[in-house]
Design a protein around this motif. Structure first.
Motif, PDB file in Angstrom:
ATOM      1  N   ASN A   1      89.714 -25.272  79.132  1.00 47.67           N
ATOM      2  CA  ASN A   1      88.632 -25.281  80.110  1.00 47.67           C
ATOM      3  C   ASN A   1      87.284 -25.274  79.384  1.00 47.67           C
ATOM      4  OD1 ASN A   1      87.828 -22.521  79.580  1.00 47.67           O
ATOM      5  ND2 ASN A   1      89.528 -21.834  80.863  1.00 47.67           N
ATOM      6  N   ALA A   2      86.205 -25.357  80.127  1.00 48.90           N
ATOM      7  CA  ALA A   2      84.864 -25.479  79.535  1.00 48.90           C
ATOM      8  C   ALA A   2      84.535 -24.298  78.625  1.00 48.90           C
ATOM      9  CB  ALA A   2      83.817 -25.621  80.638  1.00 48.90           C
ATOM     10  N   ALA A   3      84.867 -23.093  79.042  1.00 52.98           N
ATOM     11  CA  ALA A   3      84.562 -21.913  78.215  1.00 52.98           C
ATOM     12  C   ALA A   3      85.355 -21.946  76.909  1.00 52.98           C
ATOM     13  CB  ALA A   3      84.857 -20.632  78.988  1.00 52.98           C
ATOM     14  N   GLU A   4      86.579 -22.450  76.964  1.00 53.65           N
ATOM     15  CA  GLU A   4      87.386 -22.542  75.746  1.00 53.65           C
ATOM     16  C   GLU A   4      86.848 -23.616  74.807  1.00 53.65           C
ATOM     17  OE1 GLU A   4      91.572 -20.961  77.696  1.00 53.65           O
ATOM     18  OE2 GLU A   4      91.006 -23.077  77.931  1.00 53.65           O
ATOM     19  N   TRP A   5      86.465 -24.759  75.343  1.00 51.22           N
ATOM     20  CA  TRP A   5      85.853 -25.794  74.494  1.00 51.22           C
ATOM     21  C   TRP A   5      84.584 -25.244  73.846  1.00 51.22           C
ATOM     22  CZ3 TRP A   5      87.993 -30.033  72.715  1.00 51.22           C
ATOM     23  CH2 TRP A   5      89.010 -30.683  73.445  1.00 51.22           C
ATOM     24  N   TYR A   6      83.810 -24.505  74.610  1.00 53.47           N
ATOM     25  CA  TYR A   6      82.568 -23.935  74.099  1.00 53.47           C
ATOM     26  C   TYR A   6      82.859 -22.950  72.960  1.00 53.47           C
ATOM     27  CZ  TYR A   6      77.791 -22.127  74.332  1.00 53.47           C
ATOM     28  OH  TYR A   6      76.497 -21.770  74.023  1.00 53.47           O
TER      29      TYR A   6
ATOM     30  N   ARG B   1      83.392 -30.079  83.845  1.00 55.21           N
ATOM     31  CA  ARG B   1      82.693 -29.901  85.128  1.00 55.21           C
ATOM     32  C   ARG B   1      83.230 -30.856  86.182  1.00 55.21           C
ATOM     33  NH1 ARG B   1      76.673 -30.984  83.906  1.00 55.21           N
ATOM     34  NH2 ARG B   1      76.483 -30.640  86.131  1.00 55.21           N
ATOM     35  N   PHE B   2      83.698 -32.020  85.749  1.00 58.89           N
ATOM     36  CA  PHE B   2      84.140 -33.063  86.676  1.00 58.89           C
ATOM     37  C   PHE B   2      85.650 -33.302  86.595  1.00 58.89           C
ATOM     38  CE2 PHE B   2      79.840 -33.883  85.074  1.00 58.89           C
ATOM     39  CZ  PHE B   2      79.130 -33.659  86.255  1.00 58.89           C
ATOM     40  N   ALA B   3      86.330 -32.501  85.800  1.00 60.55           N
ATOM     41  CA  ALA B   3      87.776 -32.679  85.605  1.00 60.55           C
ATOM     42  C   ALA B   3      88.531 -32.161  86.830  1.00 60.55           C
ATOM     43  CB  ALA B   3      88.231 -31.924  84.359  1.00 60.55           C
ATOM     44  N   PRO B   4      89.667 -32.769  87.113  1.00 60.47           N
ATOM     45  CA  PRO B   4      90.474 -32.256  88.228  1.00 60.47           C
ATOM     46  C   PRO B   4      91.066 -30.895  87.875  1.00 60.47           C
ATOM     47  CG  PRO B   4      91.639 -34.011  87.073  1.00 60.47           C
ATOM     48  CD  PRO B   4      90.266 -33.928  86.470  1.00 60.47           C
ATOM     49  N   VAL B   5      91.396 -30.158  88.891  1.00 61.42           N
ATOM     50  CA  VAL B   5      92.065 -28.874  88.709  1.00 61.42           C
ATOM     51  C   VAL B   5      93.461 -29.134  88.153  1.00 61.42           C
ATOM     52  CG1 VAL B   5      93.044 -26.899  89.960  1.00 61.42           C
ATOM     53  CG2 VAL B   5      90.743 -27.743  90.523  1.00 61.42           C
ATOM     54  N   THR B   6      93.868 -28.316  87.184  1.00 59.98           N
ATOM     55  CA  THR B   6      95.212 -28.456  86.613  1.00 59.98           C
ATOM     56  C   THR B   6      95.764 -27.083  86.258  1.00 59.98           C
ATOM     57  OG1 THR B   6      96.570 -29.495  84.904  1.00 59.98           O
ATOM     58  CG2 THR B   6      94.360 -28.820  84.251  1.00 59.98           C
ATOM     59  N   THR B   7      97.077 -26.972  86.336  1.00 56.98           N
ATOM     60  CA  THR B   7      97.739 -25.747  85.887  1.00 56.98           C
ATOM     61  C   THR B   7      98.287 -25.922  84.474  1.00 56.98           C
ATOM     62  OG1 THR B   7      99.804 -26.464  86.915  1.00 56.98           O
ATOM     63  CG2 THR B   7      98.367 -25.037  88.238  1.00 56.98           C
TER      64      THR B   7
ATOM     65  N   ALA C   1      79.290 -23.814  80.569  1.00 63.62           N
ATOM     66  CA  ALA C   1      80.602 -23.400  80.058  1.00 63.62           C
ATOM     67  C   ALA C   1      81.135 -22.205  80.841  1.00 63.62           C
ATOM     68  CB  ALA C   1      80.503 -23.070  78.571  1.00 63.62           C
ATOM     69  N   GLN C   2      80.262 -21.282  81.169  1.00 63.28           N
ATOM     70  CA  GLN C   2      80.703 -20.081  81.887  1.00 63.28           C
ATOM     71  C   GLN C   2      80.880 -20.325  83.385  1.00 63.28           C
ATOM     72  OE1 GLN C   2      81.862 -17.433  80.297  1.00 63.28           O
ATOM     73  NE2 GLN C   2      81.375 -18.625  78.473  1.00 63.28           N
ATOM     74  N   ALA C   3      80.110 -21.256  83.956  1.00 60.33           N
ATOM     75  CA  ALA C   3      80.127 -21.473  85.399  1.00 60.33           C
ATOM     76  C   ALA C   3      81.221 -22.440  85.859  1.00 60.33           C
ATOM     77  CB  ALA C   3      78.766 -21.995  85.855  1.00 60.33           C
ATOM     78  N   THR C   4      81.744 -23.231  84.964  1.00 57.63           N
ATOM     79  CA  THR C   4      82.758 -24.220  85.346  1.00 57.63           C
ATOM     80  C   THR C   4      84.079 -23.500  85.623  1.00 57.63           C
ATOM     81  OG1 THR C   4      81.666 -25.887  83.984  1.00 57.63           O
ATOM     82  CG2 THR C   4      83.948 -26.328  84.618  1.00 57.63           C
ATOM     83  N   PRO C   5      84.724 -23.799  86.747  1.00 61.84           N
ATOM     84  CA  PRO C   5      86.004 -23.138  87.067  1.00 61.84           C
ATOM     85  C   PRO C   5      87.028 -23.280  85.935  1.00 61.84           C
ATOM     86  CG  PRO C   5      85.195 -24.340  88.974  1.00 61.84           C
ATOM     87  CD  PRO C   5      84.305 -24.709  87.809  1.00 61.84           C
ATOM     88  N   VAL C   6      87.761 -22.195  85.682  1.00 61.15           N
ATOM     89  CA  VAL C   6      88.689 -22.158  84.546  1.00 61.15           C
ATOM     90  C   VAL C   6      89.888 -23.082  84.715  1.00 61.15           C
ATOM     91  CG1 VAL C   6      88.013 -19.833  83.847  1.00 61.15           C
ATOM     92  CG2 VAL C   6      89.933 -20.138  85.430  1.00 61.15           C
ATOM     93  N   ASP C   7      90.148 -23.538  85.924  1.00 63.65           N
ATOM     94  CA  ASP C   7      91.288 -24.433  86.122  1.00 63.65           C
ATOM     95  C   ASP C   7      90.894 -25.914  86.085  1.00 63.65           C
ATOM     96  OD1 ASP C   7      89.926 -24.331  88.528  1.00 63.65           O
ATOM     97  OD2 ASP C   7      91.713 -23.917  89.752  1.00 63.65           O
TER      98      ASP C   7
END
Length: 163
Positions: free
Chosen positions: A135-140, A53-59, A117-123
């Motif tokens: 990303n959060a959904a993948e960790w979940y 939720r607080f992680a920087p955007v990354t590719t 997990a679903q609401a956190t941006p995938v990047d």
């Protein structure tokens, strides 16, 4: 609730105290250690859901192992041996009621974090040592993959206890 959580919770009623700590050999975990491992690692994965939720955007992406795991949606059915530095034996002092309490706490946390997990941006991702950037959904999702993976181990332990 995830059927795997229900499965492990119901299975707890099968074990007498001595069965919980029975070891087939010095390299094999007891049932109690397996449950402890599942609880501890699941919480670690859920910590990462929150961190995303607080992680920087990354590719940055997944490792080849991570790509394969998520393409299949499961860990390999074979045992995975971690390096010794990461493979300290789990705790086996908890009895059934302590494990049940910890398991129910895990279920509550898992349910609570579903929306996040679903609401956190995938990047927005954090790094897993072996799977790369998730990303959060993948960790979940990794929580369920891990529980399913250890069901194979549990079946082997149960079969040995029955003999």
């Amino acid at each position: 609730m995830n059927e795997l959580f229900t499965y492990y919770l119901q299975e707890l009623d099968r074990y007498e105290p001595e069965a919980l700590i029975h070891h087939l050999d010095h390299d094999t975990w007891s049932i109690s250690q397996m449950y402890d491992h599942l609880i501890v690692v699941s919480h670690e994965y859920l910590d990462e859901v929150e961190s995303c939720r607080f992680a920087p955007v990354t590719t940055s992406g997944k490792s080849p192992f991570g790509e394969q795991l998520f393409a299949v949606g499961a860990f390999p059915a074979t045992p995975i041996r971690l390096p010794d530095a990461m493979n300290a034996p789990p705790n086996e002092t908890d009895q059934v009621e302590q494990i049940r309490t910890r398991w129910l706490q895990l279920i509550d946390r898992h349910v609570t974090l579903a929306t996040i997990a679903q609401a956190t941006p995938v990047d927005q991702k954090t790094q897993h040592g072996g799977m790369g950037w998730l990303n959060a959904a993948e960790w979940y999702a990794l929580v369920s993959y891990h529980l399913a993976h250890h069901r194979h181990q549990k079946r082997r332990l149960d079969a040995a206890l029955a003999n």
